[in-house]
Design a protein around this motif. Structure first.
Motif, mmCIF file in Angstrom:
data_model
loop_
_atom_site.group_PDB
_atom_site.id
_atom_site.type_symbol
_atom_site.label_atom_id
_atom_site.label_comp_id
_atom_site.label_asym_id
_atom_site.label_seq_id
_atom_site.Cartn_x
_atom_site.Cartn_y
_atom_site.Cartn_z
ATOM 1 N N TYR A 14 0.818 -1.222 0.000
ATOM 2 C CA TYR A 14 0.000 0.000 0.000
ATOM 3 C C TYR A 14 0.848 1.266 0.000
ATOM 4 O O TYR A 14 1.767 1.398 0.807
ATOM 5 N N ASP A 52 -1.528 -11.035 -9.040
ATOM 6 C CA ASP A 52 -2.479 -12.063 -8.631
ATOM 7 C C ASP A 52 -2.814 -11.747 -7.172
ATOM 8 O O ASP A 52 -2.221 -12.297 -6.265
ATOM 9 N N PRO A 66 -4.978 -11.042 -3.502
ATOM 10 C CA PRO A 66 -5.949 -11.837 -2.744
ATOM 11 C C PRO A 66 -7.315 -11.763 -3.438
ATOM 12 O O PRO A 66 -7.709 -10.707 -3.926
ATOM 13 N N TRP A 120 -4.774 -13.892 4.635
ATOM 14 C CA TRP A 120 -4.488 -12.864 3.636
ATOM 15 C C TRP A 120 -5.482 -12.880 2.472
ATOM 16 O O TRP A 120 -5.502 -11.949 1.671
ATOM 17 N N THR A 168 -1.340 -20.569 -3.758
ATOM 18 C CA THR A 168 -1.980 -20.122 -5.007
ATOM 19 C C THR A 168 -0.922 -19.833 -6.074
ATOM 20 O O THR A 168 -1.041 -18.868 -6.829
ATOM 21 N N LYS A 180 1.114 -19.643 -9.310
ATOM 22 C CA LYS A 180 0.708 -19.584 -10.712
ATOM 23 C C LYS A 180 1.813 -20.184 -11.592
ATOM 24 O O LYS A 180 2.996 -20.027 -11.279
ATOM 25 N N PRO A 238 2.517 -6.051 -7.091
ATOM 26 C CA PRO A 238 2.417 -5.648 -5.674
ATOM 27 C C PRO A 238 2.018 -6.778 -4.732
ATOM 28 O O PRO A 238 2.110 -6.625 -3.519
ATOM 29 N N SER A 298 4.943 -16.088 -4.162
ATOM 30 C CA SER A 298 6.232 -16.771 -4.281
ATOM 31 C C SER A 298 7.007 -16.326 -5.521
ATOM 32 O O SER A 298 7.967 -16.971 -5.914
ATOM 33 N N PHE A 317 6.365 -6.838 -4.372
ATOM 34 C CA PHE A 317 6.106 -6.620 -2.941
ATOM 35 C C PHE A 317 5.435 -7.868 -2.383
ATOM 36 O O PHE A 317 4.584 -8.464 -3.050
ATOM 37 N N ILE A 350 4.046 -9.230 1.644
ATOM 38 C CA ILE A 350 3.949 -8.878 3.062
ATOM 39 C C ILE A 350 4.345 -10.030 3.993
ATOM 40 O O ILE A 350 4.868 -9.817 5.076
#
Ligand SMILES: C[S@@+](CC[C@H](N)C(=O)[O-])C[C@H]1O[C@@H](n2cnc3c(N)ncnc32)[C@H](O)[C@@H]1O
Length: 329
Positions: A18, A34, A36, A46, A261, A263, A285, A289, A306, A308
């Motif tokens: 953010y 991708d 949440p 998350w 998740t 991709k 953002p 992984s 990014f 978190i």
């Protein structure tokens, strides 16, 4: 590194995206993310909510005029995400459908639930072995659970609703294609000359003709057809395989990567090629992984990511370091 916006190949931030504080206005050529989905996937905290709208305004700020973005979404909440993106100033250009065959329907046997409600015992009618469609943790055979009991409804009402369920087999994920408006007064060519943005990279994403077929249309392109907004996952045997085909990755395909998740990098490569050109910089953002980063690195794009959560950030770091070593060897 000259500044945060001109990374040497990649720059990863272990912090909330953010604000995108380290990044300058109008400085990046593409957004691929991708985020949440807001569906509490596998009960992960998350994933409880869609991202706050603010991040899309932040992305708009750091993208160059005319830049494109690709934002993954869920079937259930794509409408909300699209409104958020639009409210923040993005132009909605298209929705790509990533199609796959091996999604699992989320279902339960309602007929047995009816038995339970009525206090009637369901009938045990044998056993079965539950076999997953993938090899777990490097095993050389498909992962299977011990024998499970098979039941039939015991009540008449249960029998009436035998087989009734609650959901269809998921067979696609939507990916929203957005664009930041071109600079006022510039046409597409002028915007491309000034910023390197404003056009899709259709040359690098052509879909090769199937074996034996070389000519399509009045002016066939030697590399194949223009990429479609339908991206297929498997080789569908319906004589209509004109689209991008990429196998779905299984969780734990890499021993150290347990991101739920994950991709496929091949899919992310296709997307990276589609909305960026060599030497440009792609932002993710919500990198998880780091699959977007891996795609960029392999395709001579720069990457800024990014994440978190420390554990996922470290997986990204490791994956990117490993790939960087392989590429420079
Ligand atoms: C759907 S996953 C991305 C998975 C990724 N595509 C991959 O292949 O690994 C979304 C990620 O966003 C991260 N995330 C959630 N909120 C965030 C925030 N405010 N800033 C940065 N990352 C965040 C989550 O921890 C999660 O790893």
């Amino acid at each position: 590194m000259a500044d945060a916006n001109t990374p040497r190949q990649y720059q990863l931030y272990h912090q909330s995206c953010y604000g995108l504080a380290p990044l300058a206005d109008n400085s990046l050529e593409a957004l691929i993310t991708d985020p949440p989905y807001g569906i509490s996937f596998q009960n992960h905290d998350w994933d409880r909510q869609l991202p706050q709208k603010q991040i899309w305004a932040d992305c708009l700020r750091v993208l160059k005029p005319g830049a494109h973005g690709l934002v993954f979404s869920s079937v259930r909440l794509m409408h909300r995400l699209m409104v958020d993106l639009e409210d923040c100033g993005f132009i909605i250009k298209d929705v790509l459908f990533w199609v796959y065959l091996n999604g699992m329907p989320k279902n339960r046997d309602i007929a047995l639930g009816i038995d339970k409600e009525l206090g009637v015992e369901s009938k045990a009618v044998g056993k079965y072995q539950y076999v997953q469609g993938y090899k777990k943790g490097g095993a050389d055979n498909y992962y299977s659970e011990a024998d499970k009991h098979k039941y039939e409804p015991g009540s008449a009402l249960g029998a009436k609703y035998k087989g009734a369920g609650i959901g269809l087999k998921p067979a696609y994920e939507p990916i929203i294609l957005v664009q930041k408006a071109r600079e006022k007064g510039l046409n597409i060519a002028q915007n491309l000359i000034k910023y390197g943005t404003g056009a899709l990279n259709l040359e690098e994403t052509r879909i090769p003709y199937p074996k034996g077929e070389t000519k399509v249309g009045h002016n066939p392109h030697p590399l194949g057809r223009v990429a479609a907004n339908l991206i297929r996952l498997e080789d569908f045997q319906d004589g209509y395989d004109k689209f991008f085909v990429v196998p779905k990755v299984r969780q734990e395909a890499e021993a150290f990567n347990h991101h739920p998740t994950l991709k496929p990098v091949a899919l992310m490569q296709h997307l990276s090629r589609l909305i960026s050109f060599e030497d440009q910089t792609v932002l993710d953002p919500f990198m998880g992984s780091g699959s977007t980063g891996l795609a960029c690195l392999a395709l001579n794009r720069h990457f800024i990511g990014f994440e978190i959560e420390k554990e996922y950030f470290e997986i990204s770091q490791l994956r990117l370091e490993n790939l960087a070593k392989t590429l420079s060897a």
